[in-house]
Design an enzyme around this catalytic site. Sequence first.
Site, PDB file in Angstrom:
ATOM      1  N   GLY A 154    -154.236  37.549 -52.764  1.00 13.39           N
ATOM      2  CA  GLY A 154    -155.147  38.646 -53.083  1.00 13.39           C
ATOM      3  C   GLY A 154    -156.419  38.687 -52.273  1.00 13.39           C
ATOM      4  N   ASP A 155    -156.833  37.549 -51.705  1.00 14.44           N
ATOM      5  CA  ASP A 155    -158.058  37.503 -50.900  1.00 14.44           C
ATOM      6  C   ASP A 155    -157.846  36.539 -49.728  1.00 14.44           C
ATOM      7  OD1 ASP A 155    -160.688  38.067 -50.154  1.00 14.44           O
ATOM      8  OD2 ASP A 155    -161.533  36.493 -51.416  1.00 14.44           O
ATOM      9  N   PHE A 156    -156.662  36.592 -49.146  1.00 14.95           N
ATOM     10  CA  PHE A 156    -156.282  35.602 -48.143  1.00 14.95           C
ATOM     11  C   PHE A 156    -156.933  35.887 -46.796  1.00 14.95           C
ATOM     12  CE2 PHE A 156    -153.548  33.447 -45.082  1.00 14.95           C
ATOM     13  CZ  PHE A 156    -153.413  32.207 -45.681  1.00 14.95           C
ATOM     14  N   ARG A 157    -157.553  34.865 -46.239  1.00 12.73           N
ATOM     15  CA  ARG A 157    -158.125  34.909 -44.897  1.00 12.73           C
ATOM     16  C   ARG A 157    -158.315  33.475 -44.426  1.00 12.73           C
ATOM     17  NH1 ARG A 157    -162.089  36.540 -48.606  1.00 12.73           N
ATOM     18  NH2 ARG A 157    -164.020  35.312 -48.606  1.00 12.73           N
TER      19      ARG A 157
END
Length: 305
Positions: A201-204
């Site tokens: 959901g907030d992958f970086r």
Amino acid sequence: MAFEPPQRLVKALGEATYEGSSAAARAWLDELPALLQAALERRELTLERVLAPGGRSSLAALVHRADGTPALLRLAPPTARPDAAAAALACWDGWGACRLLEGPLDGDGALVLERLHAEVSLRSLAEAKALLEAAGTVRKLWVEPPAGHAFDTVAERTAGFGGALDAVAEADAALRGLVDAARAARDELLAVESELLLLHGDFRQGKVLSGERTPWLAVGPHPVVGERAYDLAGLVLDRLDDLVASSAGASTGRRRVTKLADSLELDRDRVRGWTLFRAVASGAAALRAERHGQAEVLLEFASWL
């Protein structure tokens, strides 16, 4: 316990734009010393130190458990949905992500996590190597969600950007076309949703840290259920400052979409569509929070897609 919360956390919570969030964030920050002390005592943890600058959505502290095991305590406000993060980490059980050692007790928002090397993320690697390692890590996280889960869907998560998109379109006529394109991309993608998997959901790159039991592990999930292309779009949007500053930024950015989609065997058009939407939505949210530099970079990138 008296201490000053890290300024990165204070600033980030102050920029939250949903209704009532500023007051809720101030109240939580005022109570944070007492909340931290209570979390430590309930779990018999010994505080080593609070990490600074730390994260933007939660307080992070290095601790030791009662048996001497080093761990990380994360303390998050209810708006950050720590229960959802705990459920996702429990589902992965250390596969591609840091291991959850203890979850929230009575909704106190505290997670005790496997300790990783917080100072070493994929951003410390050259971009080509970082993208390769990131792709290998995020692939592990894409699993079937547990039965009866309470995670948001991608449709629900992306609907939450409507207010920011409306505000930008009304305030700047030059951006209306980009906002309309982003909305159209989202509608088209959701009309034919191909899969429902658990996503980070907030992958970086900055959310993948060096570990002991395996070289790289994901942290800080903002879990959501939907198609893999949505998660990959967040990775496409990494390190945009350098990309936008390059004379070949537009072509390089488009090649990044293609390369990442192909490396994970995903449909290029769906990755491009979610990247467009997420870039415009994040840019709109940044404008609303008066982070104009970040907004400019995101919207410039979106215009290339």
